[in-house]
Scaffold this motif. Sequence first.
Motif, PDB file in Angstrom:
ATOM      1  N   LEU A 168      -4.568  -5.237  11.410  1.00  0.00           N
ATOM      2  CA  LEU A 168      -4.135  -4.356  10.323  1.00  0.00           C
ATOM      3  C   LEU A 168      -4.352  -5.065   8.991  1.00  0.00           C
ATOM      4  O   LEU A 168      -3.945  -6.216   8.813  1.00  0.00           O
ATOM      5  CB  LEU A 168      -2.647  -4.026  10.500  1.00  0.00           C
ATOM      6  N   ILE A 169      -5.025  -4.385   8.039  1.00  0.00           N
ATOM      7  CA  ILE A 169      -5.212  -4.925   6.696  1.00  0.00           C
ATOM      8  C   ILE A 169      -4.121  -4.330   5.811  1.00  0.00           C
ATOM      9  O   ILE A 169      -4.035  -3.106   5.662  1.00  0.00           O
ATOM     10  CB  ILE A 169      -6.605  -4.592   6.135  1.00  0.00           C
ATOM     11  N   ILE A 170      -3.290  -5.188   5.239  1.00  0.00           N
ATOM     12  CA  ILE A 170      -2.186  -4.702   4.424  1.00  0.00           C
ATOM     13  C   ILE A 170      -2.601  -4.619   2.959  1.00  0.00           C
ATOM     14  O   ILE A 170      -3.732  -4.952   2.594  1.00  0.00           O
ATOM     15  CB  ILE A 170      -0.935  -5.583   4.617  1.00  0.00           C
ATOM     16  N   GLU A 171      -1.681  -4.222   2.058  1.00  0.00           N
ATOM     17  CA  GLU A 171      -2.001  -3.875   0.676  1.00  0.00           C
ATOM     18  C   GLU A 171      -2.680  -5.009  -0.098  1.00  0.00           C
ATOM     19  O   GLU A 171      -3.588  -4.783  -0.883  1.00  0.00           O
ATOM     20  CB  GLU A 171      -0.727  -3.457  -0.056  1.00  0.00           C
ATOM     21  N   ASN A 172      -2.270  -6.235   0.076  1.00  0.00           N
ATOM     22  CA  ASN A 172      -2.848  -7.350  -0.691  1.00  0.00           C
ATOM     23  C   ASN A 172      -4.180  -7.837  -0.116  1.00  0.00           C
ATOM     24  O   ASN A 172      -4.723  -8.838  -0.541  1.00  0.00           O
ATOM     25  CB  ASN A 172      -1.863  -8.513  -0.784  1.00  0.00           C
ATOM     26  N   GLY A 173      -4.676  -7.134   0.906  1.00  0.00           N
ATOM     27  CA  GLY A 173      -5.959  -7.493   1.484  1.00  0.00           C
ATOM     28  C   GLY A 173      -5.887  -8.493   2.601  1.00  0.00           C
ATOM     29  O   GLY A 173      -6.898  -8.784   3.257  1.00  0.00           O
ATOM     30  N   SER A 174      -4.719  -9.056   2.784  1.00  0.00           N
ATOM     31  CA  SER A 174      -4.588 -10.014   3.894  1.00  0.00           C
ATOM     32  C   SER A 174      -4.503  -9.264   5.218  1.00  0.00           C
ATOM     33  O   SER A 174      -4.250  -8.057   5.262  1.00  0.00           O
ATOM     34  CB  SER A 174      -3.361 -10.902   3.689  1.00  0.00           C
ATOM     35  N   MET A 175      -4.739 -10.011   6.250  1.00  0.00           N
ATOM     36  CA  MET A 175      -4.813  -9.400   7.570  1.00  0.00           C
ATOM     37  C   MET A 175      -3.647  -9.879   8.440  1.00  0.00           C
ATOM     38  O   MET A 175      -3.278 -11.049   8.423  1.00  0.00           O
ATOM     39  CB  MET A 175      -6.139  -9.767   8.247  1.00  0.00           C
ATOM     40  N   CYS A 176      -3.069  -8.951   9.152  1.00  0.00           N
ATOM     41  CA  CYS A 176      -2.038  -9.304  10.133  1.00  0.00           C
ATOM     42  C   CYS A 176      -2.279  -8.478  11.386  1.00  0.00           C
ATOM     43  O   CYS A 176      -3.214  -7.671  11.430  1.00  0.00           O
ATOM     44  CB  CYS A 176      -0.636  -9.064   9.585  1.00  0.00           C
ATOM     45  N   GLN A 177      -1.445  -8.687  12.342  1.00  0.00           N
ATOM     46  CA  GLN A 177      -1.571  -7.890  13.561  1.00  0.00           C
ATOM     47  C   GLN A 177      -0.335  -7.037  13.762  1.00  0.00           C
ATOM     48  O   GLN A 177       0.788  -7.449  13.448  1.00  0.00           O
ATOM     49  CB  GLN A 177      -1.795  -8.781  14.787  1.00  0.00           C
ATOM     50  N   GLU A 216       7.421   7.360  24.003  1.00  0.00           N
ATOM     51  CA  GLU A 216       7.593   7.021  22.587  1.00  0.00           C
ATOM     52  C   GLU A 216       6.940   5.667  22.312  1.00  0.00           C
ATOM     53  O   GLU A 216       7.000   4.755  23.144  1.00  0.00           O
ATOM     54  CB  GLU A 216       9.083   6.963  22.214  1.00  0.00           C
ATOM     55  N   THR A 217       6.319   5.570  21.133  1.00  0.00           N
ATOM     56  CA  THR A 217       5.623   4.328  20.735  1.00  0.00           C
ATOM     57  C   THR A 217       6.253   3.767  19.471  1.00  0.00           C
ATOM     58  O   THR A 217       6.537   4.508  18.519  1.00  0.00           O
ATOM     59  CB  THR A 217       4.124   4.606  20.501  1.00  0.00           C
ATOM     60  N   PHE A 218       6.477   2.434  19.467  1.00  0.00           N
ATOM     61  CA  PHE A 218       7.084   1.763  18.319  1.00  0.00           C
ATOM     62  C   PHE A 218       6.138   0.678  17.802  1.00  0.00           C
ATOM     63  O   PHE A 218       5.483  -0.016  18.592  1.00  0.00           O
ATOM     64  CB  PHE A 218       8.427   1.135  18.720  1.00  0.00           C
ATOM     65  N   ASN A 219       6.086   0.524  16.460  1.00  0.00           N
ATOM     66  CA  ASN A 219       5.215  -0.459  15.811  1.00  0.00           C
ATOM     67  C   ASN A 219       6.041  -1.628  15.274  1.00  0.00           C
ATOM     68  O   ASN A 219       7.091  -1.427  14.652  1.00  0.00           O
ATOM     69  CB  ASN A 219       4.453   0.169  14.637  1.00  0.00           C
ATOM     70  N   PHE A 220       5.557  -2.826  15.529  1.00  0.00           N
ATOM     71  CA  PHE A 220       6.167  -4.039  14.967  1.00  0.00           C
ATOM     72  C   PHE A 220       5.058  -4.844  14.283  1.00  0.00           C
ATOM     73  O   PHE A 220       4.054  -5.175  14.921  1.00  0.00           O
ATOM     74  CB  PHE A 220       6.811  -4.888  16.068  1.00  0.00           C
ATOM     75  N   GLU A 221       5.249  -5.149  12.990  1.00  0.00           N
ATOM     76  CA  GLU A 221       4.246  -5.941  12.270  1.00  0.00           C
ATOM     77  C   GLU A 221       4.517  -7.427  12.477  1.00  0.00           C
ATOM     78  O   GLU A 221       5.648  -7.892  12.337  1.00  0.00           O
ATOM     79  CB  GLU A 221       4.269  -5.612  10.781  1.00  0.00           C
ATOM     80  N   VAL A 222       3.463  -8.153  12.808  1.00  0.00           N
ATOM     81  CA  VAL A 222       3.556  -9.600  13.012  1.00  0.00           C
ATOM     82  C   VAL A 222       2.742 -10.263  11.896  1.00  0.00           C
ATOM     83  O   VAL A 222       1.513 -10.212  11.906  1.00  0.00           O
ATOM     84  CB  VAL A 222       3.009  -9.998  14.410  1.00  0.00           C
ATOM     85  N   LYS A 240     -10.907 -14.938   9.252  1.00  0.00           N
ATOM     86  CA  LYS A 240     -11.525 -14.898  10.582  1.00  0.00           C
ATOM     87  C   LYS A 240     -11.871 -13.466  10.949  1.00  0.00           C
ATOM     88  O   LYS A 240     -11.054 -12.561  10.832  1.00  0.00           O
ATOM     89  CB  LYS A 240     -10.573 -15.476  11.631  1.00  0.00           C
ATOM     90  N   SER A 241     -13.113 -13.291  11.391  1.00  0.00           N
ATOM     91  CA  SER A 241     -13.528 -11.934  11.766  1.00  0.00           C
ATOM     92  C   SER A 241     -12.908 -11.507  13.099  1.00  0.00           C
ATOM     93  O   SER A 241     -12.601 -10.345  13.304  1.00  0.00           O
ATOM     94  CB  SER A 241     -15.062 -11.861  11.866  1.00  0.00           C
ATOM     95  N   ASN A 242     -12.766 -12.491  13.997  1.00  0.00           N
ATOM     96  CA  ASN A 242     -12.158 -12.177  15.306  1.00  0.00           C
ATOM     97  C   ASN A 242     -10.770 -12.808  15.337  1.00  0.00           C
ATOM     98  O   ASN A 242     -10.586 -13.912  15.797  1.00  0.00           O
ATOM     99  CB  ASN A 242     -13.028 -12.720  16.436  1.00  0.00           C
ATOM    100  N   PHE A 243      -9.798 -12.091  14.768  1.00  0.00           N
ATOM    101  CA  PHE A 243      -8.455 -12.650  14.581  1.00  0.00           C
ATOM    102  C   PHE A 243      -7.752 -12.828  15.925  1.00  0.00           C
ATOM    103  O   PHE A 243      -7.730 -11.938  16.755  1.00  0.00           O
ATOM    104  CB  PHE A 243      -7.643 -11.708  13.698  1.00  0.00           C
ATOM    105  N   GLN A 244      -7.219 -14.035  16.155  1.00  0.00           N
ATOM    106  CA  GLN A 244      -6.457 -14.326  17.366  1.00  0.00           C
ATOM    107  C   GLN A 244      -5.033 -14.716  16.987  1.00  0.00           C
ATOM    108  O   GLN A 244      -4.806 -15.382  15.993  1.00  0.00           O
ATOM    109  CB  GLN A 244      -7.093 -15.484  18.155  1.00  0.00           C
ATOM    110  N   VAL A 245      -4.091 -14.306  17.819  1.00  0.00           N
ATOM    111  CA  VAL A 245      -2.696 -14.673  17.573  1.00  0.00           C
ATOM    112  C   VAL A 245      -2.535 -16.158  17.811  1.00  0.00           C
ATOM    113  O   VAL A 245      -3.020 -16.700  18.798  1.00  0.00           O
ATOM    114  CB  VAL A 245      -1.760 -13.889  18.520  1.00  0.00           C
ATOM    115  N   GLU A 246      -1.848 -16.844  16.894  1.00  0.00           N
ATOM    116  CA  GLU A 246      -1.698 -18.280  16.996  1.00  0.00           C
ATOM    117  C   GLU A 246      -0.819 -18.644  18.191  1.00  0.00           C
ATOM    118  O   GLU A 246       0.217 -18.054  18.429  1.00  0.00           O
ATOM    119  CB  GLU A 246      -1.074 -18.832  15.716  1.00  0.00           C
ATOM    120  N   GLU A 247      -1.230 -19.639  18.957  1.00  0.00           N
ATOM    121  CA  GLU A 247      -0.564 -20.038  20.199  1.00  0.00           C
ATOM    122  C   GLU A 247       0.908 -20.354  19.976  1.00  0.00           C
ATOM    123  O   GLU A 247       1.775 -19.872  20.669  1.00  0.00           O
ATOM    124  CB  GLU A 247      -1.277 -21.244  20.798  1.00  0.00           C
TER     125      GLU A 247
END
Length: 821
Positions: A139-148, A200-206, A215-222
């Motif tokens: 997900l690309i948020i308002e400031n252009g940074s990327m999160c999942q 029902e589906t729920f969204n949680f931003e990480v 990173k083009s292929n974003f991976q969740v940090e271990e």
Amino acid sequence: MAEEEDTRIRILQSLRGKICEGKNLGPCSGPNRQRDLCTFCTISLDQEEVFRTKVFDKSLSPFYGEDFYFEIPRPFQCLSFYVFAKGVFQRDLPVGKVSIRKEELCKFSGKEHWFGLQPVDPNSEVQGKVHLEMRLNELIIENGSMCQQLLVRIIECQGLPLISGQNCDPYATVSLVGPARSDQKKTKVKKKTSDPQFEETFNFEVTRPNSYTKKSNFQVEEEDIEKLEIKVDLWNNGNLAQDVFLGETRVSVKILRNDHIHRAWYLLQPKGNGKSKTDDLGSLRLNVTYTEDNVLPSACYTPLRTLLLKSPDIKPISASAAHILGDICRERYEAVLPVVRLLLHHSRLVPFVSAITVLELENTQEANTIFRGNSLATRCIDDMMKIVGRSYLTVTLKPVLDEICESNKTCEIDPIKLKEGDNVEVNKENLQGYVQKVFSSITQSSSSCPPLMCDVFRSLRHMASKRFPDDPHVQYSAVSSFVFLRFFAVAVLSPHTFQLRPHHPDLEVSRTLTLISKTIQTLGSWGSLSKNKLSSFKESYMYDFFKSFQEDKCIEKVKKFLDEISSNISKESSGVEDSVVLKEGEIQKRAQGRKRIGKRNFKKRWLRVTNRELSYHKHRGKEALCIIPVKNIRAVEKLYESAFNRKNMFQVLHNEKPLYVQAGNCVEASEWVEVLSQVSRCNPDRLGTFHPSAYVSGAWLCCRSLSDSQPGCKPCTPTLLANLQLDIDCDRETERIFSLLTSSYSKLQKMEDACASIAVYQGPPREQDDYSLFTIQDPKETFHTVRQITHILEELQREHDTRSGTAQYGSQENPIVGKTS
């Protein structure tokens, strides 16, 4: 559809055992310690009670002695035994429980164990499973940074518990839990269902560090993933009352490390993994045997079934498949029963019993020791009498046993055991009166003795006389050793084991039944009815008591009874079948003809089914409010839970309005449907289809058809044509025989080696100790049968391996247990 029926595997579960006794029940110290606890035990499948003992008065170490057996009609996770203290002016209070997970039951099978009681904590009383889906999206948020973004979809639940006997109103909370966060969201409440469909589906931003945004292929940090988990809690909405916890499951987000989508079923777990402070609450001695039969399609069992059914014709009989099974499994009490049931169903038991009885008599040297041991012949006849003679015992003994147990007169005649104030002469008179009633009921019951039992007794009498022609009494002792010693006397001693009484009798009544049983054994033993046999009594008080029965009349009654049940004269039949109660009990019945759904439409009633009619009554023993002749029953089928928002419901379709019934639990519901289906199975007007729901507000809830006379929308359950009193599933019995033979395969191999050794050396085998337990009269014929059995076992094992694959872990059939890491 037919093809599917031909290939499916039936998984049939049953539970057998005994609640033996408790020891030091209740807390050891403190204000809750009670000296005079009145306790009872219950058995629950998950949170559904399916069995209850009677209340045991004022003892911290009660002896319950309650046997139980029932078929388990549904999947379950946990078997629990609860001990309750009986409340007088308040609700019953839990003392403690023993919980055994299904996969651990095999550890305790068939043997008695002491189990320590654990506290009953509401947060640990859970059941059911939940279906979840998790995925990670970039997900690309308002400031252009990327999160999942973590998406959690709660799809459905199954098997949630009843609350106060009714379906719950469940909802779920879904939380993302980590060291510094706990975001919680909640589903809508689903009304009156144990199987809610949430969808029902729920969204949680990480949020992620900025260093990862390029990173083009974003991976969740271990290191972050290790700290996050999804927690799902199920609750019952209490409206004005407090919400009730139903269970939880936790799934680590790191499960998405290698796969961005995860979908699986999870078993609900107790809160905090069920850990709670454990006090010493006492212990419970239990004997539990859980059996799971994986029954293949009928055609798979044809070779083994055919080989077993040929057994009576094999000469010598020791070379037959049925005798070989009894030989290699002689130490297992359950080995003979499936063979007896299979041969009974196919009318092959009498010739088999006759053949093995001849073999036993050849090895009996004296007439007075006839049928004394625990041989294959005696075990087969014992099991046959228990199966075939169930209604015979009910008709003959139940009325007098009810009187003995309920009147509770003192009958102790042992001077050492007399209590202060007891009058031994009065006690002796009470005991004599009871013995006379039981004795008369038995000796006047020949017309009720089942024909198959008469056929076996006739054969025993003939063979015993032929073996010992110079003994005039052996023809009677051969029969009385079974019908008196192993049938009536045992039923008098333990009426609850034969369903003649609902519970194990208390100590005083149990002592009375013991004295009656001893006397009946002696009266019925033809060889001990002469006065010189009285010295065989070890107790002088029994010697004195029995002398009053030494009359010619008594001896003649026994002789006449034995003649009638074993002579060559066929019993005359009146052509009218005796009315036999097949099942009765308390149920909830819906008022017939009502068009609306509501609690007031359901009332407690006493339901009773005989081989002639189905009736319901306001209370037990009261006149029938409604009688439905069995010949008018057209179908008996289970109802969808949604029909009346109630579990364990079934319907009886007959010539008038359907009868809707709610049973107390899943076991009871299954037993009612089975017995009603069997008793009506041959009715000419049986239906081919039915509606699995109700007709409410002008439409069927299942198919939405508007006409109340619309034919059913679902095919009726096919009913196996079987003898109602025997209730035999031949495929299941053959599967059990396969399991017994497979588990004794090493002994089968030893028998094969013994046959080969005898045949080669033309004499006794050299390793006599290894083979001494086997009966080998004809080594070549026995060797041939053993090889046939071995070949059939290999083929059946291949069928099992081919058809029974293990369900994928996380599937509906094999849900994930506990927290996933």
